[in-house]
Enzyme design. Structure first.
Site, PDB file in Angstrom:
ATOM      1  N   THR A  42      40.837  40.277  50.034  1.00 51.70           N
ATOM      2  CA  THR A  42      41.576  41.442  50.228  1.00 51.70           C
ATOM      3  C   THR A  42      40.824  42.647  49.991  1.00 51.70           C
ATOM      4  OG1 THR A  42      43.465  40.188  49.051  1.00 51.70           O
ATOM      5  CG2 THR A  42      43.615  42.663  49.030  1.00 51.70           C
ATOM      6  N   CYS A  92      54.934  44.499  32.537  1.00 50.17           N
ATOM      7  CA  CYS A  92      55.144  45.287  31.229  1.00 50.17           C
ATOM      8  C   CYS A  92      56.046  44.828  30.051  1.00 50.17           C
ATOM      9  CB  CYS A  92      55.780  46.750  31.748  1.00 50.17           C
ATOM     10  SG  CYS A  92      57.633  46.522  32.230  1.00 50.17           S
ATOM     11  N   CYS A 106      56.706  42.979  38.550  1.00 46.14           N
ATOM     12  CA  CYS A 106      56.901  44.182  37.369  1.00 46.14           C
ATOM     13  C   CYS A 106      56.951  45.511  38.397  1.00 46.14           C
ATOM     14  CB  CYS A 106      55.735  44.128  36.517  1.00 46.14           C
ATOM     15  SG  CYS A 106      55.797  45.391  35.477  1.00 46.14           S
ATOM     16  N   ARG A 362      34.488  30.673  46.469  1.00 45.00           N
ATOM     17  CA  ARG A 362      34.349  31.930  45.972  1.00 45.00           C
ATOM     18  C   ARG A 362      32.837  32.006  45.655  1.00 45.00           C
ATOM     19  NH1 ARG A 362      38.457  33.586  47.548  1.00 45.00           N
ATOM     20  NH2 ARG A 362      40.004  34.707  46.452  1.00 45.00           N
TER      21      ARG A 362
END
Ligand SMILES: NC(=O)c1ccc[n+]([C@@H]2O[C@H](COP(=O)([O-])OP(=O)(O)OC[C@H]3O[C@@H](n4cnc5c(N)ncnc54)[C@H](O)[C@@H]3O)[C@@H](O)[C@H]2O)c1
Ligand SMILES: [Zn+2]
Ligand SMILES: [Zn+2]
Length: 367
Positions: A42, A92, A106, A362
């Protein structure tokens, strides 16, 4: 304060590591000193300019783990010294979605986050008075970050940072797809398409849920071997014939649960077709290119297959990431094979190159 950060100055350019200014945390915000950060597709997607909603200049990075250094006013649940994992998907605990067990999406800060702002509509990073936007609400390719408290998960201090940061994105997505979205039942047969961070997490999640058989499909033999290490029982080379092979392996029926973790819409279709008639559930976790559509024969749905999508594995980050980290600490998930390269912040562009070459799962920046 001054800090080192990797700035995306313009799309298609390498990130420029430099000194920038970071302002104090305001109400509800927390200053975090980063110790580790994963390099993810991303980040590269935005850096390349392929993401139409991308912006620059910005500090990329969203897979951070670190320690709370200071808190602003009205921060209730975090204190200096706490170990945290960053959440691009916040929680939240007050909005209509947070109060509903059916979703983790959220609603609190979505709009400002998409614009590269913190919840109050401003940013804390700047350079000579020029604002530098926050990426995915995280901006963790930096020595420090200021983030809202609702976007930080407090995790066990026993978790090494290089492993904790994996829970910030793909690993939790894959684990959660199997545990939350699909809720794989013990004894089931699963098929996972893709053996990157997300797919390998899904394989591990299926195993933790007690799946009896886990078929993993990928184009890379090395990645399929990693899938075996996470609990895959059958390994299959991806491509044209993958659906037929899965049907053959399952008495012609298909798998109880299938997972798509490639981002390729043709593979999403295969994942639907490989799901069992009657009750097969296909969970889509991959992110397709803008404008692409999923092509499915409706008869497959009439005859009982279902399709679900999963963002961040349906994981409510502040509540569930700490639980996943504890399961890892209890020895239920082996994360060593996922950290393939350890690099410095100055080497962040090498992290992108390694990812493009599909070298390892990764690269983790250590600070
Ligand atoms: N839903 C979410 O919240 C979320 C979070 C993180 C990532 N993602 C998305 O999940 C997807 C996977 O992410 P990743 O980090 O694991 O990516 P990755 O590129 O590391 O892994 C993708 C894997 O798919 C394999 N693959 C490609 N074509 C295939 C085919 N035809 N058949 C079988 N396997 C094939 C590749 O060999 C690779 O191993 C991406 O689309 C990413 O954007 C979604
Ligand atoms: Zn990511
Ligand atoms: Zn909420």
């Amino acid at each position: 304060m001054k800090m080192r950060a990797a700035v995306l100055e313009g799309f298609g350019e390498p990130l420029a590591v430099q000194d920038v200014e970071l302002a104090e945390p305001r109400a509800g915000e927390v200053l975090v000193r980063l110790h580790a950060c994963g390099v993810c597709h991303t980040d590269l997607y935005t850096a390349s300019g392929a993401d139409p909603s991308g912006y620059a200049p910005t500090v990329l990075g969203h897979e951070g783990a670190g320690v709370v250094e200071a808190v602003g006013p009205d921060v209730a649940e975090l204190a200096p010294g706490d170990h945290v994992v960053t959440l691009f998907s916040p929680q939240c605990r007050e909005c209509v979605h947070c109060l509903d067990p059916r979703t983790n999406l959220c609603l609190a800060i979505r709009e400002e986050q998409n614009k590269g702002h913190l919840p109050d509509g401003t940013t804390r990073i700047s350079r000579d008075g020029e604002e530098i936007r926050s990426f995915m609400g995280c901006s963790t390719f930096a020595e420090y970050t200021v983030m809202p408290e609702i976007a930080l998960a407090k995790v066990s201090p026993e978790a090494p940072f290089e492993h904790a940061c994996l829970f910030a994105c793909g690993l939790s997505t894959g684990l959660g797809a199997a545990i939350n979205t699909a809720t794989v039942q013990p004894g089931s047969t699963c098929a996972v398409f893709g053996a990157g961070m997300v797919g390998l997490g899904a394989v591990a999640g299926c195993r933790l849920q007690g799946a009896e058989r886990i078929i993993c499909v990928d184009l890379s033999p090395e990645r399929l071997e990693l899938a075996r290490g996470q609990g895959a029982t059958d390994l299959l080379e991806g491509g044209e014939g993958a659906v037929e092979r899965i049907l053959e392996m399952t008495d012609g029926f298909g798998a109880d649960y299938t997972f798509e973790a490639t981002g390729n819409v043709a593979v999403m279709r295969q994942a639907v077709e490989a799901a069992r008639m009657g009750w097969g559930l296909c969970t889509v976790a991959g992110v397709a290119g803008r404008g692409e559509t999923l092509d499915v024969v409706p008869r497959l749905l009439i005859t009982g297959r279902r399709i679900a999508g999963s963002s961040f594995g349906g994981v409510k980050g502040r509540d569930q990431v700490p639980v996943l980290v504890d399961r890892y600490l209890a020895g239920e998930i082996d994360l060593d094979p996922f950290v393939s390269h350890r690099i410095t912040l100055d080497e962040v562009n090498r992290g992108f190159e390694l990812m493009e070459a599909q070298d390892g799962i990764r690269s983790v920046i250590e600070f």
